[in-house]
Write an enzyme that holds these catalytic residues in place. Structure first.
Site, mmCIF file in Angstrom:
data_model
loop_
_atom_site.group_PDB
_atom_site.id
_atom_site.type_symbol
_atom_site.label_atom_id
_atom_site.label_comp_id
_atom_site.label_asym_id
_atom_site.label_seq_id
_atom_site.Cartn_x
_atom_site.Cartn_y
_atom_site.Cartn_z
ATOM 1 N N GLU A 93 37.384 37.264 47.269
ATOM 2 C CA GLU A 93 36.274 38.197 47.547
ATOM 3 C C GLU A 93 34.955 37.630 47.027
ATOM 4 O O GLU A 93 34.821 37.304 45.841
ATOM 5 C CB GLU A 93 36.560 39.572 46.917
ATOM 6 C CG GLU A 93 35.590 40.628 47.399
ATOM 7 C CD GLU A 93 35.954 42.023 46.920
ATOM 8 O OE1 GLU A 93 37.154 42.335 46.813
ATOM 9 O OE2 GLU A 93 35.018 42.787 46.644
ATOM 10 N N LYS A 136 39.949 49.858 41.642
ATOM 11 C CA LYS A 136 40.103 48.649 42.477
ATOM 12 C C LYS A 136 39.093 47.596 42.028
ATOM 13 O O LYS A 136 39.397 46.404 41.938
ATOM 14 C CB LYS A 136 39.920 49.009 43.951
ATOM 15 C CG LYS A 136 40.192 47.883 44.923
ATOM 16 C CD LYS A 136 38.996 46.996 45.195
ATOM 17 C CE LYS A 136 39.327 45.925 46.234
ATOM 18 N NZ LYS A 136 38.267 44.927 46.384
ATOM 19 N N ASP A 143 51.902 37.586 36.806
ATOM 20 C CA ASP A 143 52.404 38.342 37.961
ATOM 21 C C ASP A 143 51.465 39.525 38.245
ATOM 22 O O ASP A 143 51.534 40.556 37.577
ATOM 23 C CB ASP A 143 53.831 38.813 37.600
ATOM 24 C CG ASP A 143 54.481 39.630 38.694
ATOM 25 O OD1 ASP A 143 53.783 40.080 39.618
ATOM 26 O OD2 ASP A 143 55.700 39.832 38.599
ATOM 27 N N HIS A 159 26.373 42.327 47.570
ATOM 28 C CA HIS A 159 27.592 42.032 48.309
ATOM 29 C C HIS A 159 27.287 41.230 49.575
ATOM 30 O O HIS A 159 27.916 40.221 49.860
ATOM 31 C CB HIS A 159 28.225 43.371 48.701
ATOM 32 C CG HIS A 159 29.693 43.321 48.804
ATOM 33 N ND1 HIS A 159 30.502 43.406 47.699
ATOM 34 C CD2 HIS A 159 30.505 43.187 49.867
ATOM 35 C CE1 HIS A 159 31.755 43.334 48.087
ATOM 36 N NE2 HIS A 159 31.786 43.195 49.397
#
Ligand code: MEV
Length: 430
Positions: free
Chosen positions: A85, A270, A286, A383
Site C-alpha cells: 500500500e 485496519k 505470522d 494518499h
C-alpha cells in the site's frame, strides 16, 4: 475451462507451469514469461523459496521499505516494512519524525503468556473427572519433559494446565487449558507438540483410571493471546503540538468515535494493522495469527472497538495502545529467509519482547498519521500523491514524463482522471 488433475504436487516445477498455462491461458508463452520473470537467478535462493511451500511456481514480490527516525524508549530504530500500500511507509516515517521531536515513543511489555487447549468430550460425573485430572496433571507435565526441557533451560516452558468445564456451551465438552512461556520463539510448534503429548497421556491414563471414555477432539494453540500484551504510548504538552495542521480535540474525538462505532473501528484498526502487518511480515512472523488475535482482542468487551485510546488531561495530549502480539525472533523463517535475517539485524537483533514493542509502535504511528490527516486535510491528499506513481506506472509513463507530471501535481489535486488527462496532454504536446 474446468480442469482437475491428480498427482500435481509430484510434477516438476516446469511441468506444473506447463499444465497451468495450457489449462488456463490463451497467451501461453506470455503467461510463462510473467511467471518466469520473477524467478531468481541465484539457484540456491530460488530453491529455498521453492521449498517454503508446496507447488511453488514463482515468487510474489512485495516492496520492502524502511521507516527511519523511530525513537523508542530513548533508542533510535529504522523499521523494516513489507507492504504494497503506497502511503504506509511514508505515513510511518512522518509520524516517527513528528514524535522524534517530542520525546519519542514509550513502550512496555505487560505480559508474555501464550495459550493452548486440548478439547475433549466426556459424558460422566464431573467430580470424578476433576479428581482424575488433579491426579494425572503431574504426569501430563512429566511426559512432556522431552519437549520442554530445552525451553525450561532457557527459562520458559509450561506455566500451568487447568481443567475447564464447557458443558454449558456444548454437552460433554471440556478442555485442558494450558499456558506457556515461549521466550523468543513464537512457540506454535512447541505448544502444539506439548498439547498433543498432553492429549496422549490424558487419554492413556483415562483408559486405565476412568469408567467413562474420554474422546479427544483436537489439540491446538490459541491465536487469541490477551495475556501476551504490549503497550505503546506517545504524549506531549498541547503547546508542543503544531497549531496549523494538528487538531488535538478532533483527534481525541476521532478515537472516541472508533471506540463506540464498530463501522469506524474496523477501518481505524485496519490502519493500525497497516503498520503492524508490514513489520510482522518483514520480520518473518505470522501476520494471520497476529490479525486474528488482535481483532478478537478488539472485541473483548463484547463489541468491536478501537485498539487505541487518546486523551487530553492537564494540558497534556496522550495517545496509546495496548495490543496482544505473539511474535518470534528465533525459529520459523527467522534464520531461513535472508531478508528476514536482514530485517532483524536492522532492528539490532531484538528479543521477542523487544520486537513486540517495536511492532506496537509501528501500529500506533500508523494510526497517529491516519487520524492526523483525517481530522485535518483528509486522507486523500497524501494518499493520492503516493498513488500518483502507481497510476503513472499503469500508464507506462517514462521517467521524464513522471518527473513533469509529479511537478504538475505539486500544485494540483490528484485524481485518477486528472492524472490520465495530464498524461494525455503531455503526450499530445510531445
Ligand atoms: C487505509 O489503508 C487506512 C485508513 O483508512 C485508516 C483510517 O481510516 O484510520 C486511512
Amino acid at each position: 475451462m474446468c480442469a482437475s488433475i491428480s498427482g500435481f504436487s509430484k510434477l516438476s516445477k516446469s511441468k506444473k507451469i506447463d499444465w497451468i498455462v495450457k489449462t488456463y491461458f490463451s497467451e501461453q508463452e506470455e503467461a510463462k514469461k510473467v511467471i518466469k520473470q520473477y524467478w531468481n537467478n541465484n539457484i540456491a535462493l530460488q530453491n529455498l523459496h521453492d521449498e517454503f511451500i508446496e507447488n511453488t511456481i514463482t515468487n510474489y514480490y512485495l516492496p520492502f521499505g524502511v521507516a527511519p527516525n523511530f525513537l523508542i524508549n530513548g533508542k533510535m530504530h529504522t523499521i523494516p516494512m513489507a507492504i504494497e500500500e503506497s502511503s504506509v511507509v511514508a505515513a510511518a516515517s512522518k509520524a516517527a519524525k513528528f514524535w522524534l521531536e517530542r520525546g519519542g515513543f514509550k513502550t512496555k511489555v505487560i505480559s508474555t503468556t501464550k495459550i493452548g487447549q486440548v478439547h475433549f468430550m466426556y459424558h460422566g460425573d464431573f467430580k470424578t473427572l476433576e479428581n482424575f485430572f488433579n491426579t494425572v496433571k503431574p504426569n501430563l507435565i512429566a511426559d512432556a519433559k522431552p519437549i520442554t526441557k530445552n525451553m525450561e533451560k532457557r527459562g520458559g516452558g509450561i506455566l500451568d494446565i487447568v481443567l475447564k468445564d464447557k458443558t454449558e456451551d456444548i454437552s460433554g465438552y471440556y478442555q485442558l487449558h494450558a499456558t506457556f512461556e515461549t521466550l523468543d520463539a513464537m512457540g506454535a510448534n512447541f505448544i502444539n507438540s506439548c498439547l498433543e503429548q498432553f492429549a496422549k497421556t490424558f487419554k492413556t491414563e483415562a483408559e486405565k483410571q476412568l469408567a467413562k471414555e474420554i474422546e479427544i477432539v483436537m489439540s491446538i494453540l490459541s491465536n487469541y493471546v490477551p495475556d501476551c500484551l504490549v503497550r505503546a504510548e506517545v504524549s506531549c504538552k498541547l503547546e508542543d503540538l503544531p497549531q496549523d495542521d494538528f487538531n488535538a480535540e478532533k483527534f481525541v474525538q476521532a478515537v472516541n468515535i472508533a471506540k463506540v462505532e464498530p463501522y469506524r473501528a474496523v477501518t481505524h484498526n485496519k490502519g493500525i494493522m497497516n503498520g503492524i502487518d508490514a513489520v510482522v511480515l518483514a520480520t518473518g512472523n505470522d501476520f494471520r495469527a497476529i490479525e486474528a488475535g488482535v481483532h478478537a482482542y478488539a472485541s473483548r468487551n463484547g463489541k468491536y472497538s478501537s485498539l487505541t485510546d487518546a486523551k487530553i488531561e492537564d494540558g497534556v495530549f496522550t495517545f496509546w495502545m495496548e495490543i496482544p502480539l505473539a511474535l518470534g525472533t528465533v525459529g520459523g523463517l527467522t534464520n531461513l529467509h535472508p531478508l528476514v535475517k536482514l530485517a532483524l539485524e536492522l532492528l539490532h537483533k531484538p528479543s521477542a519482547r523487544e520486537l513486540m514493542q517495536i511492532i506496537a509502535v509501528a501500529g500506533l504511528a500508523q494510526n497517529f498519521a491516519a487520524l492526523r490527516s483525517l481530522t485535518t486535510t483528509g486522507i486523500q491528499e497524501g494518499h493520492m500523491k503516493m498513488h500518483l506513481m502507481n497510476i503513472l506506472n499503469q500508464l507506462q509513463a517514462t521517467d521524464s514524463e513522471k518527473k513533469i507530471i509529479v511537478e504538475h501535481f505539486k500544485k494540483n489535486t490528484v485524481t485518477h482522471s486528472a492524472v490520465v488527462e495530464a498524461y494525455n496532454n503531455l503526450k499530445e504536446k510531445n
